[in-house]
Every structure is written in structure tokens, then in C-alpha cells.
Design a protein around this motif. Structure first.
Motif, PDB file in Angstrom:
ATOM      1  N   ASP A   1       0.829  -1.198   0.000  1.00 13.20           N
ATOM      2  CA  ASP A   1       0.000   0.000   0.000  1.00 13.20           C
ATOM      3  C   ASP A   1       0.867   1.254   0.000  1.00 13.20           C
ATOM      4  O   ASP A   1       2.009   1.247   0.472  1.00 13.20           O
ATOM      5  CB  ASP A   1      -0.906   0.030   1.237  1.00 13.20           C
ATOM      6  CG  ASP A   1      -1.872  -1.150   1.275  1.00 13.20           C
ATOM      7  OD1 ASP A   1      -2.253  -1.632   0.188  1.00 13.20           O
ATOM      8  OD2 ASP A   1      -2.237  -1.575   2.386  1.00 13.20           O
TER       9      ASP A   1
ATOM     10  N   ASN B   1      -7.761  -0.172  -3.935  1.00 16.89           N
ATOM     11  CA  ASN B   1      -8.693   0.944  -3.896  1.00 16.89           C
ATOM     12  C   ASN B   1      -7.944   2.270  -3.804  1.00 16.89           C
ATOM     13  O   ASN B   1      -6.935   2.380  -3.094  1.00 16.89           O
ATOM     14  CB  ASN B   1      -9.632   0.818  -2.694  1.00 16.89           C
ATOM     15  CG  ASN B   1     -10.511  -0.412  -2.783  1.00 16.89           C
ATOM     16  OD1 ASN B   1     -10.979  -0.772  -3.863  1.00 16.89           O
ATOM     17  ND2 ASN B   1     -10.742  -1.068  -1.658  1.00 16.89           N
TER      18      ASN B   1
ATOM     19  N   ASP C   1      -3.538  -0.536  -1.988  1.00 14.40           N
ATOM     20  CA  ASP C   1      -4.336   0.678  -1.972  1.00 14.40           C
ATOM     21  C   ASP C   1      -3.439   1.912  -1.992  1.00 14.40           C
ATOM     22  O   ASP C   1      -2.284   1.876  -1.570  1.00 14.40           O
ATOM     23  CB  ASP C   1      -5.207   0.724  -0.713  1.00 14.40           C
ATOM     24  CG  ASP C   1      -6.185  -0.440  -0.633  1.00 14.40           C
ATOM     25  OD1 ASP C   1      -6.491  -1.021  -1.693  1.00 14.40           O
ATOM     26  OD2 ASP C   1      -6.632  -0.757   0.484  1.00 14.40           O
TER      27      ASP C   1
END
Length: 488
Positions: free
Chosen positions: A388, A431, A413
Motif C-alpha cells: 500500500d 482501492n 491501496d
């Protein structure tokens, strides 16, 4: 006697009539032949003028091809007219029109001449290709998601659009975009999540279980993981074989010890290295730590032209790093202020704490990338993570509206939790989330969902970064449009 004379008179009149008819017919046929000859001559003259005009366009294209881009742009900034070479009766005019991302556009006008004052005008718009490569234009579209786009706040998209393969869930009082498209299969997304907006603010269309009116084919934003593997191969480097062996652990507390390492490859075995030299300088060194040991820098240090291979590397004070490379198995951490330029950092995890500036530097994390402070990113900087990427505070990704910009590429993410401005593109497998106030000049491509929570402004903008997928540009002169202007 009278009958014989009358008969002869009749024959004479008939003969004269036939002769006159033959004469008139011959005259008519001669006139038609002459007219056909004149018509054929005119057609040949016009055809000759047309060939001359078309040859002039080809000559103009060849002239553009022979010049480099800057010379051609300057020379033809105003219209330049000249006669065609001997043997081609034409006049050509070349003028620079404008520049675009893949080259320069020119207008070539050619006037061809033929016999009998025939004239033919031809015109072409041509592109003088820039050659080379540019970042794939997919990254300049705005917001593109293979999943669902969630907008929970105020959102504005300028010069671009919004696309979600699975539609939208938009809960906001204010939303505007230049263009919005969606694919909302009713068997995958509940109708309440398939709220589709047409172009412009205040124009809503509800799916009600059906596909929206603005439907396009689902998009594929590409394989992020494969590209990350390519970046690792691009920037990874093995330590040199020829080394000076030094026993560890080591504590360096004076500049003379650092100067003694200059120009050498030092391999430390059996312990860690601690550098505690106030305002020290580490230059032109290959430093290798064996056996999973680490380097800690306690005091302000300037690092230039240096490569380090270690388990961990930690800067506790102010650091200035330029033209250097760090290959860290576990964690690379900057705990104080940092200035990084033209460098390469590969590590298991990368952490920034404090105020820092990062310019034209490549940061590749095999785990997570965490920005806990106020970091300014500029130039063609790349943040690539197999985990991430998180920005916890105010972040200034500067040089807004410039061509060169930041590329953030993550398998996981990407999250912003603060106020920030960004010129760059974000390409991720997880995301994309904005929690706060965010301005993006660039674009977002996500294999999953996009969540905008708060106030968001996205301006689609082409950002050049060599670490993003590239496409080949045309090299040469190519016809955009071509045809007759007039014919006499």
C-alpha cells in the motif's frame, strides 16, 4: 425535248442538294472533332495542373522531412512560398499551424499550372511526428475504475471524465464532470448503486435495474503487477565483487574515516555501521553490509554518488542525498528532514517522517510506502509499491500543470488522509481513497474501486514519466487531410 430537259434539271438540283448535305455534314463533323480536341486538350491541361499541384504537396512534405523539428517550426512560423523545382510548374506555401503531443501540424498549399492557363489548387494538413515515446494517453482521462466509483462529498472533474465498469454510488450535493460513462450490469450491481450522471452538473439518470443510457465497454487498466516486476528489473543492481573487507560493528565519528572510504567498495562483515559525524560527507562509496546488518546515521549527513546494500538504513537527522542508490532488504527510514534528488531507493518498506523534498527520484518498496510528514515531490519521481501507499499528512506534489510529474504505482491501496496537491498519475490494483481535500492534475486508473470522501478536484492532464507504460510516437511526415481547394 421538254420532258428530257426537265428530267436533267431535277437531277442537277438533287445532286446539288446531296452535295450541300454532304458539305454540311462534313462541316458539322469537323466542328465536333475540333470541339472534342479542345475539350480533350482542356482536360489534359487541367490534369497536368493537378499533377503539378499534387507534386508540389509531395515536395513540401519532403522539405519538412529534411528539417529537424525546431528548425522547421521556426522557419515556417510565417507562410513561406517558393516555386517548385525545374520540371514541375507549381508554387508551394508551407506554414506552421500548431503543436500537439505527438508532433507539429503544418499546412501545405500548392498551386499547379498547365497549358491554356489551367490551374489547380491543392492543400494538405500534415503532421511532422515527434518520434520517440510518450506516456500512454490512458493516464490522462480523469478517473477510470474497473470497479465502482463512490463519491461522498464535493467532486469536480475538468478536461476529462469519470468511468466505472460497475457504475457509481454518488451521495453528494455538488458534482460536475465533462463526461461520465458507465457499464452497470444489473445482475452485478444493485440498482441503488447504479446512479449515472450525464455530462455536466445536475443531470441525473437512474438505472432502475437497467443499464444506464451512457454505457461504454468495460475498461481494462492493465496488469499493475507485471509492470512492477519490470521496474524492479530496471532499477535493481548487484553489489560489486571487488571489495575491501572491514570487520564490524563500526562506529564512524570523524570525517577522516569517511574520506578514507571515497572511491572504494567497502564490505563490512560481522556487525552494524553507525555514522555519527556532524555535517559529514559520504561520497563515491560502495558500502555493503554482510549478514543482515544495518546502517544508522545519527547526525546530518550529505551523501553523493554512493551505493549502499544493507538490511536496514535509517537517517535520524537531516540528510541530503543526491545521485545515490540504496538497496535495502527491510526498511529504509528518514526520521528527520531529507532532501533527495536523482537517486534510486529499493527497500522492503519505505518510511518518511518529517519535512522532506524528493526530486526526480525512484522509490520502490517491496512492501508498503508510508509518508507520515510533509513531503514535496517534484520532477519525474516514481513511487512504486507491491503493498500500500499512504500519505498521512499534508503532501505537496509540486510542479502543477507541468509535463513531467509523479507516478504512483501500487499493487495495493493508495490513500490520502490530508490536504494535498498533486501533479501525477496513480495506477493501482487496490482501492484509491481520498479522505480530505485533494487536487489532482493528472489521472487515476484503478483495478478496484475509487472512493472520494471530502472535497476533490481532478483535472485530467497528460503527465510524462518514463516509468509508466509508453507508446511509440509517429516519426516522419504524415497526411492528416488532403484535397483540392479550387480548379480552373
Amino acid at each position: 425535248m421538254n420532258r428530257s430537259q426537265n428530267s436533267k434539271g431535277f437531277v442537277l438540283v438533287a445532286a446539288l442538294s446531296v452535295a450541300m448535305l454532304i458539305l454540311l455534314l462534313g462541316f458539322a463533323m469537323s466542328s465536333m472533332a475540333n470541339a472534342n480536341l479542345r475539350s480533350s486538350g482542356n482536360r489534359l491541361s487541367r490534369l497536368e495542373a493537378k499533377y503539378a499541384a499534387e507534386s508540389g504537396v509531395d515536395i513540401g512534405m519532403a522539405q519538412l522531412q529534411s528539417l529537424d523539428a525546431e528548425t522547421a517550426r521556426n522557419f515556417y512560423a510565417v507562410p513561406v512560398s517558393e516555386n517548385c523545382p525545374t520540371g514541375t510548374d507549381c508554387t508551394i506555401t508551407i506554414q506552421y499551424v500548431h503543436s500537439q503531443s505527438n508532433g507539429d501540424v503544418y499546412r501545405i498549399t500548392s498551386v499547379g499550372h498547365g497549358p491554356r492557363s489551367a490551374q489547380y489548387d491543392s492543400e494538405a494538413l500534415v503532421l511532422k511526428g515527434a518520434g520517440g515515446t510518450e506516456t500512454n494517453p490512458w493516464f490522462a482521462l480523469g478517473l477510470v475504475s474497473e470497479g465502482t466509483v463512490y463519491i461522498n462529498g464535493t467532486a469536480t472533474i475538468e478536461d476529462g471524465g469519470l468511468h466505472g465498469n460497475h457504475g457509481f454510488s454518488i451521495h453528494t450535493g455538488r458534482f460536475s464532470a465533462d463526461s461520465v460513462t458507465a457499464s452497470c450490469p444489473s445482475d452485478e450491481i444493485p440498482a441503488r448503486q447504479c446512479t449515472c450522471f450525464a455530462a455536466g452538473p445536475g443531470s441525473r439518470e437512474y438505472c432502475n435495474g437497467r443499464e444506464p443510457a451512457h454505457v461504454v465497454d468495460p475498461v481494462d487498466v492493465g496488469a499493475v503487477s507485471n509492470h512492477l516486476d519490470e521496474l524492479w528489473q530496471k532499477y535493481q543492481a548487484e553489489p560489486p565483487d571487488s571489495v575491501v573487507i572491514v570487520s564490524g560493528p563500526l562506529v564512524i565519528n570523524n570525517q577522516a574515516q569517511l574520506d578514507d572510504w571515497a572511491g572504494k567498495t567497502i564490505k563490512v562483515v560481522g556487525g552494524d555501521v553507525e555514522i555519527n559525524v556532524a555535517n559529514g560527507r559520504l561520497r563515491d562509496v560502495n558500502l555493503i553490509l554482510d549478514g543482515g546488518h544495518s546502517v544508522t546515521v545519527d547526525s546530518p549527513l550529505a551523501v553523493n554518488g554512493t551505493n549502499i546494500w544493507a538490511q536496514n538504513l535509517t537517517f535520524l537527522g537531516h540528510s541530503e542525498v543526491s545521485d545515490s542508490s540504496f538497496y535495502i532488504n527491510d526498511t529504509l527510514a528518514f526520521r528527520g528532514t531529507n532532501q533527495s534528488s536523482n537517486s534510486v531507493y529499493l527497500a522492503g518498506n519505505i518510511d518518511f517522517h518529517g519535512t522532506s523534498t524528493v526530486d526526480s527520484t525512484k522509490l520502490l518498496s517491496d512492501g508498503d510506502f508510508d509518508d507520515h510528514g510533509a513531503v514535496t515531490y517534484s520532477g519525474e519521481t516514481t513511487l512504486a509499491s507491491r503493498g500500500d501507499v499512504t500519505f498521512h499528512g499534508a503532501t505537496d506534489l509540486s510542479a502543477l500543470d507541468n509535463e513531467d510529474g509523479l507516478a504512483v504505482i501500487a499493487m495495493g491501496d493508495i490513500t490520502f488522509s490530508g490536504r494535498s496537491d498533486t501533479t501525477g498519475v496513480f495506477w493501482l490494483g487496490g482501492n484509491f481513497r481520498i479522505n480530505g481535500t485533494k487536487r489532482i492534475i493528472g489521472g487515476v486508473l484503478s483495478e478496484s474501486d475509487i472512493d472520494l470522501n471530502g472535497r476533490s478536484y481532478i483535472k485530467a492532464h497528460r503527465v510524462e514519466n518514463d516509468d509508466l507504460p509508453q507508446v511509440e510516437l509517429l516519426d516522419g511526415v504524415y497526411v492528416l487531410s488532403r484535397g483540392a481547394v479550387s480548379e480552373d
